[in-house]
Scaffold this motif. Structure first.
Motif, PDB file in Angstrom:
ATOM      1  N   HIS A 149      -4.946   7.970   4.227  1.00 15.11           N
ATOM      2  CA  HIS A 149      -6.047   7.978   3.262  1.00 15.11           C
ATOM      3  C   HIS A 149      -6.054   6.728   2.385  1.00 15.11           C
ATOM      4  CE1 HIS A 149      -6.131  12.217   4.433  1.00 15.11           C
ATOM      5  NE2 HIS A 149      -7.367  12.232   3.995  1.00 15.11           N
ATOM      6  N   GLY A 150      -5.314   5.704   2.809  1.00 12.78           N
ATOM      7  CA  GLY A 150      -5.392   4.416   2.120  1.00 12.78           C
ATOM      8  C   GLY A 150      -4.593   4.308   0.840  1.00 12.78           C
ATOM      9  N   ILE A 151      -3.553   5.132   0.682  1.00 13.60           N
ATOM     10  CA  ILE A 151      -2.752   5.133  -0.538  1.00 13.60           C
ATOM     11  C   ILE A 151      -1.336   4.652  -0.233  1.00 13.60           C
ATOM     12  CG2 ILE A 151      -1.923   6.531  -2.474  1.00 13.60           C
ATOM     13  CD1 ILE A 151      -4.934   6.464  -2.270  1.00 13.60           C
ATOM     14  N   VAL A 152      -0.779   3.820  -1.105  1.00 10.25           N
ATOM     15  CA  VAL A 152       0.627   3.426  -1.051  1.00 10.25           C
ATOM     16  C   VAL A 152       1.286   3.952  -2.323  1.00 10.25           C
ATOM     17  CG1 VAL A 152       2.277   1.536  -0.860  1.00 10.25           C
ATOM     18  CG2 VAL A 152       0.035   1.332   0.219  1.00 10.25           C
ATOM     19  N   HIS A 153       2.362   4.713  -2.198  1.00 10.34           N
ATOM     20  CA  HIS A 153       2.980   5.351  -3.364  1.00 10.34           C
ATOM     21  C   HIS A 153       3.695   4.333  -4.250  1.00 10.34           C
ATOM     22  CE1 HIS A 153       5.799   7.820  -5.710  1.00 10.34           C
ATOM     23  NE2 HIS A 153       4.961   8.826  -5.503  1.00 10.34           N
TER      24      HIS A 153
END
Length: 451
Positions: free
Chosen positions: A131-135
């Protein structure tokens, strides 16, 4: 915040359960829905535009996520009861259980537990990356271990704190810097470069390594810890199982291109969970004979009396095309029969156990190959060779369970002699592994439903 404060007229604040530089997390009670929750209260700093932006981004990220390995967002808002002290907050599910930092402080976790925890976390990271997220801040303190307060002792983990997470479509400048915790930064983060999904994989590798050994890979002061990974790879003890050594070595590669994606890590750890469950079952097997144990394994997979579902027909057809043979079979060896669960090129669905070459193949540790049945003493008098069928070639790979039992075979047959190379053997073994993996997944699904 004092215990008893009623936030926005709804959330009764109790004791603090976590604290960071930008926020504090409290246990609280939702007076409206009559349930316990966790309230993350942000530091009040309206003049810090970057801090305000991160608050808004964390809300947007959590609001759009829904996964069993991520903490669920219930609500977000601001309490304006005191105009001079605006209170911005998030309301999340309350996870009962310690964080992984407190757990590893008690000593290393077992490899079986770390496989389960790692599988959850890798699955969650694969989800957010999709979903295009980097933590950008995967660390033990941000991993909550769930205690459901029931008989389910399977360790479960949830990833929390998306305060420094970024969207992958942001500019390199926004994605760069050293956001995150020094001891768990990836080399590219430590160098001030942009962090991508593979940075999270590196950080997860450090978390898994610490869980298995009980020791932080890069301790020390923040700058020393961050720089250390640019100079040397973390020490992976040789005493770990080969699977762990291989997986951690790839996850902790200094070059991001050498690391597996989170989805690959999830699949690898799931397979280790499957293998571990099988090893546990093996440890509890009685001292009955091997054949009795093998038949119990056959019964455990529930494949003798199931109707044809076509699941393996396509794999058998693929094998026939790959090897240019007329017949390919997925067999299960019963007490006195050999059942063909997939039978490409023949309408036969069962034969007696004695004349079937599959009954011989399951006694082998490796692929059993007869290149020329008419001259091979192992098959010369076999009815399938001497009779109307005229079998001349057979290659069968045992369908071996993780606890060491051969259920049957994945085999190919021909009416002409042929040579079978080492590459051919590997291909046939790969196809057999696909069949066995499907059977394992079915077994795991049934066991999950009955728990």
């Amino acid at each position: 915040m004092e215990p008893g404060f009623l936030l926005s007229g709804r959330y009764r604040i109790e004791d603090p359960i976590g604290r960071g530089s930008q926020s504090t997390v409290y246990r609280a009670f939702d007076e409206l829905l009559q349930r316990e929750v966790a309230v993350k209260l942000f530091r009040n700093d309206g003049d810090d535009l970057e801090h305000t932006r991160r608050q808004g981004q964390e809300v947007r990220i959590l609001a759009g996520m829904g996964h069993h390995a991520l903490v669920t967002l219930f609500d977000a808002g601001s309490d304006l009861s005191d105009p001079s002290a605006r209170l911005s907050y998030l309301v999340m599910e309350l996870v009962r259980g310690p964080d992984l930092r407190h757990r590893t402080a008690q000593g290393p976790l077992s490899a079986a537990h770390m496989a389960l925890i790692g599988h959850d976390l890798a699955d969650g990271l694969a989800y957010i990356h999709h979903h295009g997220i980097v933590h950008r801040d995967v660390k033990p303190a941000n991993i909550l271990l769930v205690d459901y307060s029931n008989e389910d002792r399977r360790p479960r983990a949830k990833l929390t704190d998306f305060g420094v997470a970024i969207m992958m479509d942001k500019s390199p400048a926004e994605g760069g810097g050293t956001s995150g915790t020094p001891a768990y930064l990836s080399p590219e983060q430590a160098a001030g470069e942009a962090a991508g999904p593979l940075s999270d994989v590196y950080s997860l590798g450090l978390v898994l390594l610490e869980g298995l050994t009980g020791k932080m890979a890069y301790p020390g002061a923040p700058v020393q810890s961050a720089v250390a990974r640019l100079l040397q790879d973390p020490h992976i003890p040789e005493g770990l199982a080969p699977m762990w050594v291989s997986l951690l070595s790839s996850m902790l590669a200094r070059d991001p291109a050498g690391r597996p994606a989170a989805r690959e890590v999830s699949l690898a750890l799931h397979q280790e969970v499957v293998n571990g469950a099988a090893r546990h079952r093996l440890a509890n097997v009685s001292s009955a004979s091997d054949e009795e144990g093998r038949m119990r394994a056959v019964e455990r997979y529930r494949i003798l009396d199931t109707p044809a579902d076509g699941a393996f027909d396509r794999i058998a057809g693929l094998a026939a095309r790959l090897f240019s043979v007329p017949v390919a079979i997925v067999s299960v060896v019963d007490h006195d029969r050999i059942w063909f669960k997939a039978h490409h090129g023949t309408d036969v669905t069962e034969i007696g156990r004695d004349p079937g070459l599959c009954a011989s193949a399951i006694l082998q540790d490796d692929t059993w190959v007869i290149e020329s049945a008419a001259t091979d003493p192992r098959a010369l008098a076999n009815p399938l060779v001497a009779g109307e069928f005229g079998l001349q070639f057979y290659a069968g790979v045992p369908l071996r369970t993780p606890d060491g039992y051969n259920l049957g075979t994945f085999c190919i047959l021909d009416r002409e002699p042929r040579q079978f190379t080492a590459e051919d053997t590997r291909t046939l073994e790969d196809l057999a592994a696909i069949v066995m993996n499907d059977l394992e997944l079915r077994l795991q699904s049934r066991e999950a439903i009955t728990r």
